[in-house]
Write a protein that holds these residues in place. Structure first.
Motif, PDB file in Angstrom:
ATOM      1  N   ARG A 114       0.824  -1.206   0.000  1.00  0.00           N
ATOM      2  CA  ARG A 114       0.000   0.000   0.000  1.00  0.00           C
ATOM      3  C   ARG A 114       0.857   1.255   0.000  1.00  0.00           C
ATOM      4  NH1 ARG A 114      -4.920  -1.590   0.422  1.00  0.00           N
ATOM      5  NH2 ARG A 114      -5.416  -3.410   1.633  1.00  0.00           N
ATOM      6  N   ASP A 122       0.804   5.425   0.833  1.00  0.00           N
ATOM      7  CA  ASP A 122       0.194   6.118   1.975  1.00  0.00           C
ATOM      8  C   ASP A 122      -1.201   6.655   1.679  1.00  0.00           C
ATOM      9  OD1 ASP A 122       2.216   5.538   3.744  1.00  0.00           O
ATOM     10  OD2 ASP A 122       3.231   7.471   3.516  1.00  0.00           O
ATOM     11  N   GLY A 138      -3.415   4.556   0.334  1.00  0.00           N
ATOM     12  CA  GLY A 138      -4.242   3.382   0.550  1.00  0.00           C
ATOM     13  C   GLY A 138      -4.105   2.258  -0.449  1.00  0.00           C
ATOM     14  N   SER A 145       3.689  -2.400   5.650  1.00  0.00           N
ATOM     15  CA  SER A 145       3.683  -0.942   5.457  1.00  0.00           C
ATOM     16  C   SER A 145       4.988  -0.517   4.776  1.00  0.00           C
ATOM     17  CB  SER A 145       3.553  -0.234   6.803  1.00  0.00           C
ATOM     18  OG  SER A 145       4.742  -0.433   7.561  1.00  0.00           O
TER      19      SER A 145
END
Length: 176
Positions: free
Chosen positions: A111, A113, A115, A152
Motif C-alpha cells: 500500500r 500512503d 491506501g 507498510s
C-alpha cells in the motif's frame, strides 16, 4: 498559518552508505518538474524506469517513490514495489497500476500512503512548497525482501536497511 517548512535533506543521505548504480527514465528528468502523467489528479501513472550497473550479488529489486516534503513527520510513500527478480532492469510506464498486471515474477506492490497497492501520483497540498518525488531502485542481496503485500512502507524500508546492496535514485518535483 504558513505552510513553509525548511527543506529536508535527501532522505537517502541519512541512511548508511551503499553502492550506487544508474537509473534513467523516459518520463522523469532528474531534478525537474514531473510530467502531468505522474500527477495524481492528471494522470496518476507510474513512470518508465530503466537501471543498470547494480552491485554484484543483487538477487532482487525494490522500487519506491517517496516524498520527504509532505507535511507529515514521516513524509509520504507514493509507491512500494517489492521482489522484482534480478533479471528485471526496467519497468514500463504504467507498471504501477492497481492490480499489478504485467509485473514480472513474484513482484507485488504494498500500500502507498493513500491506501491502494499501486502507484499514486504527486499530490501536494495546494499552495504548499515544491515537493520532491524520489524514485529509488534498491538492489537487494536476497531473492525476496521477506515481507508480504500487507507490509507498510515503513516495514519495507526497515527491511531494506539491512538487505540493500545499492541504490539508484532519480527525482522529480511538483508544486500545486
Amino acid at each position: 498559518m504558513s505552510l513553509e517548512r525548511p527543506v529536508t535533506p535527501n532522505p537517502y543521505d541519512l541512511l548508511p552508505a551503499t553502492a550506487s548504480f544508474s537509473v534513467t527514465s523516459a518520463d522523469v528528468t532528474d531534478g525537474q518538474p514531473l510530467k502531468d502523467d505522474q500527477v495524481a489528479a492528471l494522470g496518476n501513472t507510474s513512470p518508465q524506469l530503466s537501471w543498470s550497473g547494480a552491485p554484484e550479488g543483487t538477487r532482487s529489486y525494490v522500487v519506491t517513490c517517496f516524498d520527504p516534503d509532505a507535511p507529515t513527520p514521516s513524509g509520504f510513500w507514493h509507491w512500494v514495489l517489492v521482489d522484482l527478480p534480478a533479471g528485471c532492469t526496467s519497468l514500463d510506464t504504467g507498471a504501477g497500476a492497481e492490480g499489478g498486471a504485467g509485473l514480472p515474477g513474484g513482484a507485488f506492490m504494498c500500500r502507498n500512503d493513500g491506501g491502494p497497492k499501486a502507484f499514486m501520483g504527486a499530490a501536494p497540498p495546494e499552495g504548499d512548497q515544491v515537493h520532491r518525488y524520489y524514485f529509488v531502485v534498491h538492489a537487494v542481496g536476497e531473492d525476496s525482501l521477506g515481507v508480504d503485500s500487507d507490509a507498510s512502507a515503513a516495514v519495507v524500508s526497515f527491511n531494506l536497511a539491512f538487505k540493500t546492496l545499492g541504490r539508484a535514485i532519480i527525482y522529480g518535483t511538483y508544486q500545486h
